[in-house]
Design an enzyme around this catalytic site. Structure first.
Site, short mmCIF file in Angstrom:
data_model
loop_
_atom_site.label_atom_id
_atom_site.label_comp_id
_atom_site.label_asym_id
_atom_site.label_seq_id
_atom_site.Cartn_x
_atom_site.Cartn_y
_atom_site.Cartn_z
N ASP A 171 0.86 -1.18 0.00
CA ASP A 171 0.00 0.00 0.00
C ASP A 171 0.90 1.24 0.00
O ASP A 171 2.11 1.16 0.18
CB ASP A 171 -0.94 -0.02 1.21
CG ASP A 171 -2.22 0.76 0.95
OD1 ASP A 171 -2.24 1.63 0.05
OD2 ASP A 171 -3.23 0.50 1.64
N GLU A 209 -9.69 7.29 5.50
CA GLU A 209 -8.68 6.65 6.34
C GLU A 209 -8.66 7.22 7.76
O GLU A 209 -9.71 7.37 8.37
CB GLU A 209 -7.32 6.73 5.64
CG GLU A 209 -7.34 6.01 4.27
CD GLU A 209 -5.97 5.85 3.65
OE1 GLU A 209 -5.09 5.25 4.30
OE2 GLU A 209 -5.78 6.29 2.50
#
Length: 632
Positions: free
Chosen positions: A327, A525
């Site tokens: 990621d 997030e």
């Protein structure tokens, strides 16, 4: 080289001999033959070397990589060229000149990328692809984008509901069609790698990525994620399941660095691990081509350094043959004295491609250094590059690097066909929590006062991962220009149902009922991590409290519509409302909400996550509404 020159000489002799039989004397032929022999004897001469190198270059240029096997392509690459294939830079940093000189394996969109139309994306990708094909390796790159609920960075593309709403709809066939539609809109832009679906099984609603999860029930996640993945694949797109493993099972308070929850630690027993692994096994069986690693940890071990779970379990026991990608700069947060140590550790753990928007060149260099120093094996590098090349070959990129032969089911993004599909998902995802006195569906001829900060804001309806990383809100104009809001939908249906729509506060007393539209502001997030989960709390829209009090003061029956990325804490306000509808984050086709309010389409949505009364009840059996709840 001498061998090649000899062959060239022989061919020239034969040709000239045949010509000489017709037009030349034997003496002429001997003279020519003598000259060729002299050239052969002086094979180390610089001029002759230049001719041979040109011949070799021409031969290289004629290579058709699509007709070569992956191993044949791999055998042509130097260590440096292999390492370049193993990194992915961002489009804001990685331009054509670097692709021509180094031919990196992939490019992705960044959160700061300018939003482009279809032609803009095609041009950006084609420019860099042309450079890649002019490089020494001539290996085309693959472009990746977080099209998690539509092609979020492309002007005019349809924005579908986020996963939490898809989970409430819980319709595998419709989810498959959604995946296929997203794939077909992606193909129009040239983006062929979708970093989706997110298959987190979220059980901590205070987590900022809760809306990216279909459900807290792994069986629902497995079925819907598999359906969406099949839709992407059948639509001609490379899918990427994420985030392996345990990203939705994080413990509150364990977040990475200063984060409250995000990227934290998941404490999992073997039964829980097996359940989560079964989701990925289903996706592997469905043909998912890539898997992205979880930012966080499982049982104290950062997943980006977890060789047991990546190399041994995922690639070994589970038989995953595709590409494992890191990621966004996540290897920077695993143990190691410096980035070089972190690169070596993550590659050895089984990661094949590093998502490094800025440090892609540094990471490629560290892979090379690690190999030369014996810290990364040649077999590990070859395995990674073989997987990357295979993924590209299977995607047809070697055969058609510019995507000229790619066919989409649509001629443009934003077609009515796709909008209609998204609207269906919106309608199916509406969950009716309360309906005292059968206030819903709306009765013919009603006068409705529509109020609240979520009533007419496309950005609020779409949430995060829309145009920008965190999304945005309507200001002087719509954040999503082609988007439809709740108010838009009600106004469009008003003539059909003889409704009077009132939005002016000084006319509110004329209404038969109030439609109160409240919700959360867009986030993504860790910025969505929260302690309170209340509509009037940390992440609630600024005017929620004012609108709630206004509706209470009016004394009219209240229909409350909640636009949020999680099942929020309602408190005592819930008792004051006659009807309550959970809308989640419906996307650009927010007018679909009005279809359900009027009864044009029935309520069918069911909760895919438990609804708690308070944060103290989280992860207990004390719930306000259980999974599967929803009035019809």
């Amino acid at each position: 080289m001498k061998r090649i020159k000899s062959m060239v000489s022989i061919m020239l002799v034969i040709t000239l001999f045949l010509c000489g039989c017709q037009n030349k004397s034997l003496d002429d032929h001997k003279t020519v033959n003598s000259e060729i022999g002299n050239q052969k004897d002086s094979s180390n001469h610089n001029d002759q070397n230049e001719i041979s190198q040109d011949d070799l270059a021409d031969k290289e240029n004629e290579l058709d990589l699509d007709q070569m096997s992956v191993d044949e392509i791999l055998s042509r690459l130097s260590l440096e060229e292999k390492a370049a294939q193993m990194v992915q830079g961002a489009c804001d940093n990685l331009f054509a000149e670097e692709m021509k000189s180094d031919c990196f394996g992939s490019i992705l969109s960044t959160v700061s990328s300018q939003r482009l139309d279809v032609e803009g994306w095609q041009s950006l990708i084609e420019e860099r692809q042309k450079a890649a094909l002019e490089s020494k390796t001539k290996i085309p790159f693959i472009y990746g984008n977080d099209s998690v609920h539509g092609v979020n960075t492309c002007e005019g593309a349809v924005i579908f509901p986020h996963n939490i709403g898809v989970g409430a709809a819980n319709d595998p066939e419709l989810t498959y069609q959604m995946g296929k539609a997203v794939a077909n809109e992606m193909k129009l832009t040239g983006m062929l790698w979708n970093f989706a679906p997110c298959v987190a099984v979220a059980d901590e609603p205070r987590w900022g990525r809760t809306y990216e999860s279909y459900s807290s029930d792994y069986t629902i996640v497995k079925e819907l994620a598999t359906a969406y993945t099949k839709g992407l694949i059948d639509g001609g797109i490379v899918a990427c399941a994420k985030h392996y493993l345990g990203d939705g099972s994080i413990e509150y308070g364990t977040g990475e660095g200063s984060f409250l929850i995000d990227r934290g630690d998941a404490q999992l027993g073997q039964e829980e691990l097996d359940q989560l692994l079964s989701v990925y096994q289903s996706l592997i069986d469905a043909g998912v081509q890539s898997i992205m690693v979880n930012h966080g940890s499982v049982n104290g071990v950062k997943m980006h350094a977890n060789k047991e779970m990546i190399a041994d379990v995922l690639k070994g026991k589970m038989g995953f043959k595709g590409v494992v990608i890191s990621d966004w700069e996540s290897i920077h947060n695993i143990e190691g004295d410096d980035l070089k140590d972190q690169v070596i550790s993550s590659i050895n753990a089984g990661i094949d491609m590093l998502m490094e928007p800025t440090y892609y060149r540094d990471c490629a260099d560290y892979i090379v250094e690690g190999c030369k120093e014996g810290l990364i094996s040649e077999d590990r590098v070859n395995d990674a590059v073989r997987r990357i090349l295979t993924m590209k070959k299977n995607a047809g990129i070697f055969k058609d690097p510019y995507g000229k032969d790619i066919k989409s089911d649509y001629t443009q993004v934003g077609s009515e066909e796709v909008r209609s599909l998204a609207r269906q998902m919106v309608e199916r995802s509406m969950v009716l929590l309360k309906n005292d006195n059968n206030l819903l569906p709306l009765k013919n001829g009603m006068k409705l006062y529509v109020t609240g900060p979520a009533m007419n804001d496309t950005g609020v309806l779409c949430g995060g991962w829309t145009i920008e990383w965190e999304g945005g809100m309507d200001r002087k104009s719509k954040y999503v220009p082609d988007g439809k809001t709740i108010l838009d939908g009600l106004k469009e249906l008003a003539p059909e149902y003889n409704l009077t729509i009132i939005t002016e506060e000084d006319q509110a007393d004329e209404a038969d009922a109030t439609i109160l539209c409240v919700g959360e502001r867009p986030y993504a997030e860790w910025n969505g991590d929260t302690k309170d989960m209340e509509l009037t709390g940390q992440l609630g829209l600024d005017l929620n409290e004012e609108a709630i009090q206004e509706a209470k003061k009016l004394g009219k029956p209240v229909i409350t519509l909640i636009v949020a990325g999680r099942n929020v804490i309602l408190g005592e306000d819930f008792n004051d409302w006659d009807s309550v509808v959970m809308c989640y984050l419906p996307g650009s086709e927010g007018d679909g909400i009005a279809n359900v309010l009027t009864g044009k389409t029935p309520f069918t949505g069911k909760l895919a996550m438990p609804w708690y009364r308070s944060v103290e009840d989280i992860k207990t059996d004390q719930v306000l509404f259980p999974v599967g709840y929803g009035l019809e």
